[in-house]
Design a protein around this motif. Structure first.
Motif, mmCIF file in Angstrom:
data_model
loop_
_atom_site.group_PDB
_atom_site.id
_atom_site.type_symbol
_atom_site.label_atom_id
_atom_site.label_comp_id
_atom_site.label_asym_id
_atom_site.label_seq_id
_atom_site.Cartn_x
_atom_site.Cartn_y
_atom_site.Cartn_z
ATOM 1 N N ALA A 129 -26.265 -32.294 -15.084
ATOM 2 C CA ALA A 129 -25.067 -31.711 -14.501
ATOM 3 C C ALA A 129 -25.427 -31.034 -13.187
ATOM 4 C CB ALA A 129 -24.445 -30.689 -15.458
ATOM 5 N N GLY A 130 -24.408 -30.630 -12.451
ATOM 6 C CA GLY A 130 -24.625 -29.937 -11.192
ATOM 7 C C GLY A 130 -23.348 -29.268 -10.732
ATOM 8 N N LEU A 131 -23.448 -28.548 -9.617
ATOM 9 C CA LEU A 131 -22.296 -27.888 -9.020
ATOM 10 C C LEU A 131 -21.983 -28.511 -7.672
ATOM 11 C CD1 LEU A 131 -22.906 -24.058 -9.601
ATOM 12 C CD2 LEU A 131 -21.719 -25.696 -11.071
ATOM 13 N N GLY A 132 -20.703 -28.709 -7.430
ATOM 14 C CA GLY A 132 -20.220 -29.059 -6.102
ATOM 15 C C GLY A 132 -19.207 -28.023 -5.673
ATOM 16 N N THR A 191 -13.193 -23.863 -4.126
ATOM 17 C CA THR A 191 -13.723 -23.413 -5.408
ATOM 18 C C THR A 191 -14.977 -24.209 -5.747
ATOM 19 O OG1 THR A 191 -13.310 -23.153 -7.784
ATOM 20 C CG2 THR A 191 -12.223 -24.991 -6.697
ATOM 21 N N ILE A 192 -15.910 -23.559 -6.418
ATOM 22 C CA ILE A 192 -17.018 -24.270 -7.043
ATOM 23 C C ILE A 192 -16.458 -25.141 -8.159
ATOM 24 C CG2 ILE A 192 -19.033 -23.934 -8.552
ATOM 25 C CD1 ILE A 192 -19.611 -21.369 -6.951
ATOM 26 N N GLY A 193 -17.093 -26.300 -8.391
ATOM 27 C CA GLY A 193 -16.684 -27.163 -9.487
ATOM 28 C C GLY A 193 -17.880 -27.840 -10.134
ATOM 29 N N PRO A 194 -17.993 -27.795 -11.462
ATOM 30 C CA PRO A 194 -19.099 -28.454 -12.147
ATOM 31 C C PRO A 194 -18.890 -29.958 -12.261
ATOM 32 C CG PRO A 194 -17.696 -27.366 -13.743
ATOM 33 C CD PRO A 194 -17.138 -27.024 -12.393
ATOM 34 N N LEU A 201 -19.010 -30.132 -19.181
ATOM 35 C CA LEU A 201 -18.132 -29.331 -18.323
ATOM 36 C C LEU A 201 -17.576 -28.138 -19.090
ATOM 37 C CD1 LEU A 201 -16.100 -32.084 -16.421
ATOM 38 C CD2 LEU A 201 -18.212 -30.944 -15.713
ATOM 39 N N VAL A 202 -17.270 -28.332 -20.354
ATOM 40 C CA VAL A 202 -16.781 -27.231 -21.195
ATOM 41 C C VAL A 202 -17.824 -26.118 -21.237
ATOM 42 C CG1 VAL A 202 -16.107 -26.566 -23.534
ATOM 43 C CG2 VAL A 202 -15.325 -28.750 -22.583
ATOM 44 N N LEU A 203 -19.084 -26.494 -21.440
ATOM 45 C CA LEU A 203 -20.168 -25.515 -21.497
ATOM 46 C C LEU A 203 -20.335 -24.798 -20.159
ATOM 47 C CD1 LEU A 203 -22.669 -24.216 -22.790
ATOM 48 C CD2 LEU A 203 -23.958 -26.256 -22.122
ATOM 49 N N LEU A 204 -20.348 -25.554 -19.062
ATOM 50 C CA LEU A 204 -20.530 -24.948 -17.745
ATOM 51 C C LEU A 204 -19.358 -24.041 -17.385
ATOM 52 C CD1 LEU A 204 -22.007 -27.998 -15.827
ATOM 53 C CD2 LEU A 204 -23.205 -25.893 -16.448
ATOM 54 N N ASP A 205 -18.148 -24.446 -17.760
ATOM 55 C CA ASP A 205 -16.980 -23.601 -17.486
ATOM 56 C C ASP A 205 -17.094 -22.274 -18.212
ATOM 57 O OD1 ASP A 205 -14.044 -23.234 -16.585
ATOM 58 O OD2 ASP A 205 -13.933 -22.967 -18.765
ATOM 59 N N SER A 211 -17.205 -18.903 -16.003
ATOM 60 C CA SER A 211 -15.974 -18.114 -16.052
ATOM 61 C C SER A 211 -16.039 -16.953 -17.031
ATOM 62 C CB SER A 211 -14.790 -19.004 -16.428
ATOM 63 O OG SER A 211 -14.879 -19.423 -17.787
ATOM 64 N N GLY A 212 -16.930 -17.042 -18.027
ATOM 65 C CA GLY A 212 -16.954 -16.047 -19.091
ATOM 66 C C GLY A 212 -15.877 -16.250 -20.136
ATOM 67 N N ASP A 213 -15.125 -17.344 -20.029
ATOM 68 C CA ASP A 213 -14.042 -17.654 -20.970
ATOM 69 C C ASP A 213 -14.608 -18.502 -22.108
ATOM 70 O OD1 ASP A 213 -11.793 -18.468 -22.326
ATOM 71 O OD2 ASP A 213 -10.737 -19.233 -20.552
#
Length: 371
Positions: free
Chosen positions: A74-77, A117-120, A128-132, A136-138
């Protein structure tokens, strides 16, 4: 900015490290995030792992290519107009644009606080669920929904009608698969929040880039102002944007009056978007992420042909990702299958502002139906 090495991690990177992620480094991309091809003239182009003669999308093309090639999980864009979801679509990966402000953006080289915005990005929605959750802390639980409980709006008009033949075939197959699985599909007129969206959004970006990038440079690179930065830009397309629209004396500078008018239109677009979801009782909107598959790197910056007509590459590839971007709503691109030309296609799902975890739940379901 090639010599700039930050003195500390951005908050988003710090959160990932604290959660146990291994950070490898930065990936190549479209210069200053202003483009969809990642045909970078300073570091050479990002190539699509599915066909090395094709682009990997942009602006976050390097991350998408690394994920698609299996180099990283995974990564961030970053996503201003589609810069996470476009490369995800053309490389057969998953890209998530969260609701504006959901993730900490400090330290990110800015274009537009109204849109950035940053996006995984990852190979599967579950990552993506894990990275979010980390970013986000959600920690709201996310689970795939039964297809029969899902109601999706299908935009009518040019967003779904003007497609490359190969994408159109996959799109029609996706609709059939969704309907067969029990998903309710509702034709929706989206003109109330798409008409004038591109022009409004671009004016906001160009005005805010001038203001916010100046502040960023003064904080992190005080020896470099906008004029000096422009002279260093390697790509003629990006340099042209700065020379025509950003630096002092540029012929197409966006005035503050025009900017304020665009913000007023932006607020109306957001209201119309929310009203569309409410009136039709929608869980999401679904459409092809990009109207075409990955273009040839040798010609992609010269424009393209869609449905027999010459069109601008940039405007065409962010056409379907743009509305959610301008509005600040969450958007998710998942694989829609491989086209007859052997290249990946993407399925875009957009949700209500703030419904990020609900959107990821939709993604888990649709990934199994359409992937």
């Amino acid at each position: 900015m090639r010599e700039f090495v930050p003195a500390q991690d951005a908050p988003a990177v710090r959160l990932l490290r604290e959660a146990g992620a291994v950070i490898l480094g930065k990936a190549n991309m479209h210069e200053l995030a202003l483009g969809v091809t990642s045909n970078n003239q300073a570091f050479s182009p990002v190539r699509n792992p599915h066909d090395l003669s094709r682009f990997a999308g942009g602006s976050s093309g390097g991350v998408a290519a690394l994920v698609a090639a299996g180099v990283v999980r995974a990564g961030l864009g970053t996503d201003t107009g589609g810069s996470v979801r476009v490369p995800a679509a053309v490389t057969g990966t998953c890209g998530f644009r969260p609701t504006l402000g959901r993730y900490p953006g400090e330290g990110v080289t800015p274009l537009s606080s109204t849109r950035d915005t940053i996006g995984p990005m990852a190979r599967r929605v579950a990552d993506l669920v894990l990275l979010d959750e980390v970013l986000s802390g959600d920690d709201t639980p996310v689970a795939a929904r039964p297809p029969g409980s899902i109601r999706l709006g299908v935009p009518t008009g040019h967003l779904t009608g003007r497609l490359e033949d190969e994408v159109a075939v996959r799109w029609e197959a996706a609709l059939r698969d969704l309907a067969r699985a029990g998903v309710s599909l509702v034709p929706v007129d989206v003109g109330s929040f798409t008409e004038g969206e591109f022009e409004t959004g671009m004016a906001i970006v160009l005005y805010e880039t001038r203001v916010e990038l100046s502040v960023y440079l003064s904080k992190y690179r005080p020896e470099t102002d906008l004029t000096a930065l422009t002279a260093l830009i390697a790509g003629s397309d990006v340099r042209g944007v700065f020379e025509n629209c950003v630096v002092d004396g540029a012929p197409a500078l966006v005035s503050e009056d025009v900017y304020r008018e665009c913000l007023d239109r932006w607020r109306r677009l957001r209201t119309a978007y929310a009203d569309t979801f409410a009136v039709h009782g929608l869980d999401g909107l679904v459409l092809p992420t990009t109207p075409a598959t990955a273009l040839d790197l040798a010609t992609c910056d010269q424009g393209m042909v869609l449905c027999g007509e010459p069109v601008d590459t940039f405007a065409t590839f962010i056409r379907n990702t743009g509305p959610a971007s301008v509005i600040g709503a969450p958007g998710l691109s998942i694989p829609m299958g491989v086209a007859t030309n052997g290249l990946p296609t993407g399925l875009e799902i957009d949700a209500r502002v703030g419904a990020d975890r609900e959107l990821l739940a939709l993604g888990l379901t649709l990934e199994e139906i359409c992937g």
